[in-house]
Design a protein around this motif. Structure first.
Motif, mmCIF file in Angstrom:
data_model
loop_
_atom_site.group_PDB
_atom_site.id
_atom_site.type_symbol
_atom_site.label_atom_id
_atom_site.label_comp_id
_atom_site.label_asym_id
_atom_site.label_seq_id
_atom_site.Cartn_x
_atom_site.Cartn_y
_atom_site.Cartn_z
ATOM 1 N N ALA A 76 14.485 -14.849 -7.263
ATOM 2 C CA ALA A 76 15.740 -14.657 -7.983
ATOM 3 C C ALA A 76 15.864 -15.826 -8.952
ATOM 4 O O ALA A 76 15.885 -16.990 -8.533
ATOM 5 N N PHE A 77 15.917 -15.510 -10.233
ATOM 6 C CA PHE A 77 15.973 -16.532 -11.270
ATOM 7 C C PHE A 77 17.305 -16.488 -11.998
ATOM 8 O O PHE A 77 17.838 -15.410 -12.281
ATOM 9 N N GLY A 78 17.829 -17.655 -12.313
ATOM 10 C CA GLY A 78 19.043 -17.781 -13.109
ATOM 11 C C GLY A 78 18.970 -19.068 -13.889
ATOM 12 O O GLY A 78 18.590 -20.109 -13.347
ATOM 13 N N GLY A 79 19.295 -19.014 -15.163
ATOM 14 C CA GLY A 79 19.255 -20.226 -15.980
ATOM 15 C C GLY A 79 17.885 -20.864 -16.031
ATOM 16 O O GLY A 79 17.765 -22.085 -16.145
ATOM 17 N N GLY A 80 16.834 -20.046 -15.890
ATOM 18 C CA GLY A 80 15.480 -20.557 -15.969
ATOM 19 C C GLY A 80 14.960 -21.209 -14.705
ATOM 20 O O GLY A 80 13.861 -21.764 -14.700
ATOM 21 N N GLU A 81 15.725 -21.184 -13.624
ATOM 22 C CA GLU A 81 15.245 -21.799 -12.383
ATOM 23 C C GLU A 81 15.223 -20.793 -11.241
ATOM 24 O O GLU A 81 15.966 -19.817 -11.231
ATOM 25 N N LEU A 82 14.357 -21.074 -10.269
ATOM 26 C CA LEU A 82 14.268 -20.255 -9.071
ATOM 27 C C LEU A 82 15.444 -20.618 -8.172
ATOM 28 O O LEU A 82 15.594 -21.770 -7.766
ATOM 29 N N LEU A 83 16.276 -19.624 -7.858
ATOM 30 C CA LEU A 83 17.462 -19.837 -7.031
ATOM 31 C C LEU A 83 17.224 -19.438 -5.583
ATOM 32 O O LEU A 83 17.891 -19.939 -4.673
ATOM 33 N N GLY A 84 16.300 -18.511 -5.375
ATOM 34 C CA GLY A 84 16.004 -18.022 -4.039
ATOM 35 C C GLY A 84 14.801 -17.107 -4.086
ATOM 36 O O GLY A 84 14.320 -16.757 -5.169
ATOM 37 N N PHE A 85 14.303 -16.729 -2.906
ATOM 38 C CA PHE A 85 13.135 -15.844 -2.866
ATOM 39 C C PHE A 85 13.043 -15.151 -1.513
ATOM 40 O O PHE A 85 13.626 -15.592 -0.526
ATOM 41 N N THR A 86 12.299 -14.062 -1.513
ATOM 42 C CA THR A 86 11.894 -13.414 -0.267
ATOM 43 C C THR A 86 10.373 -13.450 -0.196
ATOM 44 O O THR A 86 9.695 -13.435 -1.226
ATOM 45 N N ALA A 87 9.876 -13.508 1.031
ATOM 46 C CA ALA A 87 8.443 -13.410 1.285
ATOM 47 C C ALA A 87 8.257 -12.318 2.332
ATOM 48 O O ALA A 87 8.840 -12.387 3.417
ATOM 49 N N VAL A 88 7.485 -11.318 1.968
ATOM 50 C CA VAL A 88 7.266 -10.171 2.840
ATOM 51 C C VAL A 88 5.774 -10.023 3.080
ATOM 52 O O VAL A 88 4.983 -10.044 2.133
ATOM 53 N N GLN A 89 5.403 -9.891 4.337
ATOM 54 C CA GLN A 89 4.014 -9.636 4.655
ATOM 55 C C GLN A 89 3.846 -8.157 4.946
ATOM 56 O O GLN A 89 4.540 -7.586 5.791
ATOM 57 N N GLN A 105 0.624 -10.250 12.844
ATOM 58 C CA GLN A 105 -0.486 -9.551 13.489
ATOM 59 C C GLN A 105 0.011 -8.491 14.463
ATOM 60 O O GLN A 105 -0.484 -7.384 14.490
ATOM 61 N N HIS A 106 1.022 -8.847 15.256
ATOM 62 C CA HIS A 106 1.548 -7.886 16.223
ATOM 63 C C HIS A 106 2.197 -6.696 15.528
ATOM 64 O O HIS A 106 2.313 -5.631 16.097
ATOM 65 N N SER A 107 2.633 -6.864 14.285
ATOM 66 C CA SER A 107 3.304 -5.789 13.560
ATOM 67 C C SER A 107 2.332 -4.780 12.984
ATOM 68 O O SER A 107 2.702 -3.633 12.745
ATOM 69 N N ALA A 108 1.099 -5.211 12.729
ATOM 70 C CA ALA A 108 0.147 -4.335 12.053
ATOM 71 C C ALA A 108 -0.084 -3.041 12.830
ATOM 72 O O ALA A 108 -0.156 -1.971 12.253
ATOM 73 N N ALA A 109 -0.169 -3.158 14.142
ATOM 74 C CA ALA A 109 -0.430 -1.969 14.953
ATOM 75 C C ALA A 109 0.720 -0.971 14.865
ATOM 76 O O ALA A 109 0.531 0.220 14.974
ATOM 77 N N GLU A 110 1.925 -1.473 14.662
ATOM 78 C CA GLU A 110 3.095 -0.603 14.589
ATOM 79 C C GLU A 110 3.462 -0.289 13.148
ATOM 80 O O GLU A 110 4.453 0.392 12.910
ATOM 81 N N HIS A 111 2.714 -0.794 12.208
ATOM 82 C CA HIS A 111 2.952 -0.553 10.795
ATOM 83 C C HIS A 111 4.362 -0.989 10.393
ATOM 84 O O HIS A 111 5.130 -0.228 9.811
ATOM 85 N N ALA A 112 4.710 -2.206 10.759
ATOM 86 C CA ALA A 112 6.016 -2.762 10.426
ATOM 87 C C ALA A 112 5.866 -3.770 9.292
ATOM 88 O O ALA A 112 4.923 -4.546 9.259
ATOM 89 N N LEU A 113 6.810 -3.741 8.400
ATOM 90 C CA LEU A 113 6.885 -4.730 7.335
ATOM 91 C C LEU A 113 7.526 -5.979 7.937
ATOM 92 O O LEU A 113 8.478 -5.871 8.713
ATOM 93 N N HIS A 114 7.018 -7.163 7.613
ATOM 94 C CA HIS A 114 7.534 -8.400 8.203
ATOM 95 C C HIS A 114 8.218 -9.229 7.123
ATOM 96 O O HIS A 114 7.558 -9.711 6.198
ATOM 97 N N LEU A 115 9.539 -9.370 7.238
ATOM 98 C CA LEU A 115 10.296 -10.234 6.330
ATOM 99 C C LEU A 115 10.139 -11.655 6.848
ATOM 100 O O LEU A 115 10.787 -12.054 7.807
ATOM 101 N N VAL A 116 9.235 -12.400 6.230
ATOM 102 C CA VAL A 116 8.904 -13.739 6.700
ATOM 103 C C VAL A 116 9.933 -14.756 6.237
ATOM 104 O O VAL A 116 10.242 -15.709 6.945
ATOM 105 N N ALA A 117 10.482 -14.561 5.053
ATOM 106 C CA ALA A 117 11.438 -15.531 4.525
ATOM 107 C C ALA A 117 12.417 -14.876 3.564
ATOM 108 O O ALA A 117 12.043 -14.000 2.791
ATOM 109 N N LEU A 118 13.652 -15.328 3.646
ATOM 110 C CA LEU A 118 14.662 -15.057 2.631
ATOM 111 C C LEU A 118 15.433 -16.363 2.508
ATOM 112 O O LEU A 118 16.209 -16.714 3.398
ATOM 113 N N TYR A 119 15.132 -17.098 1.461
ATOM 114 C CA TYR A 119 15.749 -18.400 1.255
ATOM 115 C C TYR A 119 16.482 -18.429 -0.077
ATOM 116 O O TYR A 119 15.962 -17.950 -1.088
#
Length: 195
Positions: A76-89, A105-119
């Motif tokens: 998420a960018f505003g005023g030319g700077e990074l304000l936040g981000f998500t990281a999804v595996q 790794q445990h999610s792969a077998a169940e085909h789950a998306l992993h939200l690793v970060a929302l900062y």
């Protein structure tokens, strides 16, 4: 507030991603440290991980993730700077080999998306940036047809736990150790079958 736009992040954003990550993490660690967890006479800042030491390590970690096909980072960018981000595996397809150190790794077998970060950088909290990033994540999750999404949240990050609970995430019973005798708690979001 300035206009906020979302865009995919590239490896050259690793320094900015690290700055946001460490600032947000430092703020929620400080806010979440109850007196019972703090040794007597020790200030909350000293209980947090050493962000100066970790900065270079996190920059390399984010740079490597930004260059991989199984990771999606959105900024998420505003005023030319990074304000936040998500990281999804993104889970490996059933025919792909999953690296042993893979956080989802445990999610792969169940085909789950992993939200690793929302900062979101704490200077930009309560402006709707986290919601904007989250909504984009959920839209991608739905479009991808994944039956589940998973995340881990620090047990004392009450702000984040409320954020996810309001959006339908449930505790799934997974627990792994964090620092100072606390834990990371697993949460899951399931796609509801059509009525």
């Amino acid at each position: 507030m300035c206009t906020v736009t979302l865009q995919a992040l590239r490896p050259d954003a690793a320094d900015a991603v690290t700055r946001v990550h460490l600032a947000a993490r430092g703020a929620y660690y400080a806010a979440g440290q109850p007196e019972a967890v703090q040794p007597e006479g020790v200030e909350p800042e000293s209980v947090r991980p050493d962000t100066v030491t970790q900065s270079a390590e996190y920059t390399e970690l984010w740079r490597s993730r930004l260059g991989r096909e199984d990771w999606r980072l959105t900024g998420a960018f505003g005023g030319g700077e990074l304000l936040g981000f998500t990281a999804v595996q993104v889970p490996a397809a059933p025919t792909q080999e999953v690296p042993p150190d893979d956080v989802a790794q445990h999610s792969a077998a169940e085909h789950a998306l992993h939200l690793v970060a929302l900062y979101v950088h704490p200077d930009h909290w309560d402006l709707g940036i986290g919601t904007l990033l989250y909504d984009a994540f959920e839209k991608d999750w739905a479009a991808g047809g994944y039956p589940r999404a998973e995340l881990d949240v620090w047990s004392l990050n009450h702000r984040a736990r409320r954020f996810y609970t309001r959006r339908g995430w449930l505790d799934d019973g997974r627990v792994r150790p964090a620092h100072e005798g606390t834990d990371y708690l697993g949460m899951v979001l399931r796609r509801h079958p059509p009525a």
